[in-house]
Design a protein around this motif. Structure first.
Motif, PDB file in Angstrom:
ATOM      1  N   ALA A   1       0.824  -1.199   0.000  1.00 34.56           N
ATOM      2  CA  ALA A   1       0.000   0.000   0.000  1.00 34.56           C
ATOM      3  C   ALA A   1       0.850   1.238   0.000  1.00 34.56           C
ATOM      4  O   ALA A   1       1.244   1.715  -1.046  1.00 34.56           O
ATOM      5  CB  ALA A   1      -0.927  -0.038   1.196  1.00 34.56           C
TER       6      ALA A   1
ATOM      7  N   THR B   1      -4.811   1.214  -7.105  1.00 34.15           N
ATOM      8  CA  THR B   1      -4.776   0.285  -5.978  1.00 34.15           C
ATOM      9  C   THR B   1      -3.849  -0.864  -6.332  1.00 34.15           C
ATOM     10  O   THR B   1      -4.210  -1.754  -7.106  1.00 34.15           O
ATOM     11  CB  THR B   1      -6.183  -0.244  -5.665  1.00 34.15           C
ATOM     12  OG1 THR B   1      -7.068   0.867  -5.456  1.00 34.15           O
ATOM     13  CG2 THR B   1      -6.167  -1.113  -4.429  1.00 34.15           C
TER      14      THR B   1
ATOM     15  N   TYR C   1      -1.342  -3.814  -4.682  1.00 36.30           N
ATOM     16  CA  TYR C   1      -0.900  -4.586  -3.525  1.00 36.30           C
ATOM     17  C   TYR C   1       0.330  -5.399  -3.915  1.00 36.30           C
ATOM     18  O   TYR C   1       0.402  -5.939  -5.023  1.00 36.30           O
ATOM     19  CB  TYR C   1      -2.006  -5.526  -3.036  1.00 36.30           C
ATOM     20  CG  TYR C   1      -3.261  -4.807  -2.614  1.00 36.30           C
ATOM     21  CD1 TYR C   1      -3.289  -4.034  -1.471  1.00 36.30           C
ATOM     22  CD2 TYR C   1      -4.433  -4.902  -3.373  1.00 36.30           C
ATOM     23  CE1 TYR C   1      -4.440  -3.367  -1.071  1.00 36.30           C
ATOM     24  CE2 TYR C   1      -5.586  -4.249  -2.985  1.00 36.30           C
ATOM     25  CZ  TYR C   1      -5.586  -3.479  -1.839  1.00 36.30           C
ATOM     26  OH  TYR C   1      -6.726  -2.818  -1.452  1.00 36.30           O
TER      27      TYR C   1
ATOM     28  N   ASP D   1      -4.232   7.031   1.528  1.00 29.94           N
ATOM     29  CA  ASP D   1      -3.198   6.282   2.227  1.00 29.94           C
ATOM     30  C   ASP D   1      -2.688   7.157   3.367  1.00 29.94           C
ATOM     31  O   ASP D   1      -2.294   8.311   3.142  1.00 29.94           O
ATOM     32  CB  ASP D   1      -2.033   5.931   1.295  1.00 29.94           C
ATOM     33  CG  ASP D   1      -2.466   5.102   0.104  1.00 29.94           C
ATOM     34  OD1 ASP D   1      -3.516   4.450   0.193  1.00 29.94           O
ATOM     35  OD2 ASP D   1      -1.745   5.118  -0.912  1.00 29.94           O
TER      36      ASP D   1
ATOM     37  N   ARG E   1      -4.885   2.114   4.642  1.00 27.97           N
ATOM     38  CA  ARG E   1      -5.315   2.485   3.288  1.00 27.97           C
ATOM     39  C   ARG E   1      -6.805   2.217   3.150  1.00 27.97           C
ATOM     40  O   ARG E   1      -7.296   1.161   3.560  1.00 27.97           O
ATOM     41  CB  ARG E   1      -4.535   1.689   2.255  1.00 27.97           C
ATOM     42  CG  ARG E   1      -5.245   1.517   0.925  1.00 27.97           C
ATOM     43  CD  ARG E   1      -4.406   0.825  -0.120  1.00 27.97           C
ATOM     44  NE  ARG E   1      -3.476   1.761  -0.735  1.00 27.97           N
ATOM     45  CZ  ARG E   1      -2.904   1.556  -1.926  1.00 27.97           C
ATOM     46  NH1 ARG E   1      -3.152   0.460  -2.600  1.00 27.97           N
ATOM     47  NH2 ARG E   1      -2.078   2.432  -2.433  1.00 27.97           N
TER      48      ARG E   1
ATOM     49  N   THR F   1      -9.944   2.419   0.214  1.00 23.51           N
ATOM     50  CA  THR F   1     -10.253   2.531  -1.211  1.00 23.51           C
ATOM     51  C   THR F   1     -11.732   2.255  -1.436  1.00 23.51           C
ATOM     52  O   THR F   1     -12.278   1.285  -0.895  1.00 23.51           O
ATOM     53  CB  THR F   1      -9.426   1.521  -2.040  1.00 23.51           C
ATOM     54  OG1 THR F   1      -8.038   1.736  -1.817  1.00 23.51           O
ATOM     55  CG2 THR F   1      -9.734   1.673  -3.524  1.00 23.51           C
TER      56      THR F   1
END
Length: 663
Positions: free
Chosen positions: A24, A55, A57, A485, A495, A497
């Motif tokens: 993140a 986004t 990861y 974030d 984080r 979203t």
């Protein structure tokens, strides 16, 4: 120390014990020198880049070791927005934000691994010992990736050799006498580096939960037809003839076999049940190779390019009985030899405009083919030949511009145009990307993005011998997302979203028409929250919560897209003691997912799949100056009896142990 640990745990609770992957805001990755990036589709550079507005990861090699992930699906199972689902095809399917596997683009060093036939992939044939890093982009992604990733992109970046000589050997065994053996050797000297790894695994059958109720199709103990065997070899070679030129060659080979466990429900009056099928991949063999180069033409202009080929052959057999010894009695049984291949070339020039930003161009050509031959039973002892040979080409051109006009502000815009050329016609469509991120404060980043993306129909969608439809048009998805974030005290980060996706013209099997059609319209609305902390030396805690509302807007009687869980909670933690002991714990909860009666049954009925919670634990002990590591673990510690698709029970408690030797 106990006071600090308690304070750290309380801090996570105050955060809502909500989730975070280290990718993140404070991503931890393998050192660049250990990572083979030459064939990677680069979507970020000296600036924070397009990824800062999206986004993304990240799963590192350390994360993979912590959870003892043996294959790709296990490595990413805890990520927000990801749902691992196993149904009648017998292999895990990776759904992202409600989109199915065929809507997820899978890349290994830039080589697409999606099947040319149906654009799906089997994550269990992708080992983890050669992975340095996995980047998963959920939702809006860079236009440089091309068409197809409506749900997201999984970008696997492999390891490479570093100076000196290094090696790792490991072995593992467990319940029902499975084995997993892995080894790698790597090194580098002067202008050359190399990495070579291999693995071999065999599972005789996975154990069912003690709470499983036997049926006529499945007794207690071990799952019928769930054996699996896999052998892999992977390698890459890097050469740096000058400081401005990098050259690389990578290859992979895999072969094995596996069974596809049938539905355990043999009640002919169960309107939700799939009829039992007795299918096996009695042998598969895959091979890929890529040649790549990166040349710094000037201080501002760089040129990357690569060419690749990827082929998979499978002997797919549908037997007419559970003993898997006959094809000739039941209509529909078959013996097929299926070959799919993807060949391609890509060119990626990039120019740094200084304060005016940077622009990247991507030009690519891809050639997909599918061949199928064999026999199908049409009546007892009566056979018809199976014969298909289809191909198509996909061409793409994309440009992406990123700029930072103000301190802390980053903007990105991208446009891609794609053509699918087939014998009967050529289709074309486009993608569009806009994104921004802004550092509101030193520890607070806001981000937002929009993408219009498309996916062309696959060879199977178009030409499948029973359901193919050459009149299909591209699928389209419009994704809007935004988030924040936030770095927090005690070396922590959170984080948040939120996203909305409107997907149109999704390809579905229309039972009335008897073939694939552009039937579905689905709207996905969701929230992902992630948090992580390293508030005490040696301790790492991470957690996530995913909310997904998947509305099926196209079919009467269905309000939710089936097998799309509304709620997912994932938590994991690890503590490294000074004397080398490292306990690891993960908890996964999946709840509120629904399914429907088969399409031929009216009126449509809806049912809820049982919620489930999986707890995995692992203990590892480092010895002899960290040269030797011993470990034991338990997957599904509490022997949860659960399904991810109705009628297909998953593995119960599995106990394993192993040893790793680093040279």
């Amino acid at each position: 120390m106990n006071h600090k640990v308690l304070r750290c745990a309380l801090f996570m609770v105050l955060l809502g014990v909500l989730p975070l992957q280290r990718g993140a805001a404070a991503a931890e990755t393998e050192e660049g020198s250990d990572t083979y990036t030459l064939g990677e589709i680069v979507v970020s550079g000296k600036r924070d880049g397009v990824e800062a507005s999206q986004t993304v990861y990240t799963v590192t090699a350390e994360d993979i070791r912590n959870k003892n992930a043996r294959t790709l699906d296990q490595a990413i199972s805890l990520l927000p927005g990801v749902n691992i689902r196993v149904g009648g095809e017998g292999v895990p399917r990776i759904d992202i934000r409600g989109f199915r596997t065929r809507h997820v683009l899978l890349l290994l060093n830039g080589v697409p691994l999606n099947s040319a036939f149906d654009q799906q992939f089997d994550p269990t044939i992708i080992p983890t010992e050669n992975i340095a890093e996995i980047k998963l982009t959920a939702g809006a992604s860079s236009v440089l990736y091309g068409q197809g990733g409506l749900g997201g992109v999984i970008n696997i970046i492999t390891k490479k050799g570093t100076k000196g000589l290094h090696g790792v050997i490991s072995g593992e065994t467990g319940d029902h006498e499975p084995y997993l053996a892995r080894a790698s050797i790597s090194g580098g000297k002067d202008k050359i580096d190399y990495f070579l790894s291999g693995s071999s695994s065999k599972v005789n059958g996975f154990p069912l939960s003690g709470d499983f109720t036997p049926t006529g199709e499945q007794g207690s103990g071990y799952r019928n037809n769930s054996d699996r065997e896999r052998n892999n070899v992977f390698g890459n070679l890097g050469f740096t003839p000058t400081k401005d030129l990098l050259l690389g060659l990578s290859f992979s080979y895999t072969e094995g076999s596996f069974g596809k466990p049938s539905s355990v429900t043999n009640d002919p009056f169960d309107p939700f049940a799939s009829p039992p099928k007795y299918e096996r991949i009695d042998h598969f063999e895959g091979f890929s190779v890529q040649a790549a180069g990166d040349y710094a033409v000037t201080d501002r202009l760089s040129l990357r390019g690569w060419a690749f080929m990827n082929q998979l052959k499978q002997n797919d057999n549908l037997y007419d009985n559970g003993n898997f010894n006959s094809f000739n009695l039941v209509a529909g049984s078959f013996q097929e030899r299926v070959t799919t291949s993807i060949n391609g070339v890509s060119l990626q020039p990039k120019y740094d405009l200084g304060k005016a930003g940077g622009v990247t161009l991507a030009l690519a050509g891809e050639w997909d083919s599918w061949k199928n031959d064999g026999l199908q039973t049409t009546a007892p002892n009566t056979f018809a030949p199976v014969n298909a040979d289809k191909s198509l080409a996909i061409y793409s051109a994309a440009v992406e511009y990123e700029v930072s006009p103000l301190q802390g502000l980053g903007l990105v815009a991208g446009y891609g145009y794609y053509w699918q050329a087939r014998n009967e016609l050529t289709q074309d469509d486009y993608s569009l990307l806009a994104g921004a991120h802004y550092d509101l404060f030193a520890d607070t980043r806001l981000r937002a993005s929009f993408k219009r993306n498309i996916r062309f129909p696959s060879l199977g969608d178009l030409y499948d011998m029973t359901q193919g439809n050459p009149n299909l048009v591209p699928e389209v998805a419009y994704t809007y997302e935004g988030g924040v974030d936030q770095k927090l005290p005690l070396n922590s980060v959170v984080r948040l979203t939120g996203y909305y996706t409107d997907a149109k013209n999704l390809i579905q099997n229309d039972q009335v028409a008897g073939r694939f059609t552009n039937l579905a319209e689905v709207r996905f609305t969701g929230v992902e929250v992630a948090a992580a902390t390293q508030c005490v030396r040696g301790l790492f805690l991470r957690a996530s919560y995913t909310y997904l509302n998947a509305e099926d807007k196209s079919r009467a009687g269905r309000d939710q897209l089936q097998y799309s869980p509304r709620d997912k909670v994932a938590m994991e933690g690890k503590y490294d003691f000074d004397f080398g002991l490292s306990p690891y714990l993960s908890i996964l909860y999946v709840g509120n997912q629904y399914f429907y009666t088969k399409n031929s049954i009216t009126p449509v009925q809806k049912a809820k799949l049982n919620d489930y919670t999986l707890v995995n634990v692992k203990l590892s002990q480092r010895l002899v100056n960290n040269i030797v590591t011993l470990y034991v673990g338990v997957d599904n510690l509490f022997d949860q009896n659960y399904e991810t698709s109705y009628g297909f029970p998953q593995a119960g408690r599995f106990i394993y142990g192993g040893v790793e030797l680093r040279l």
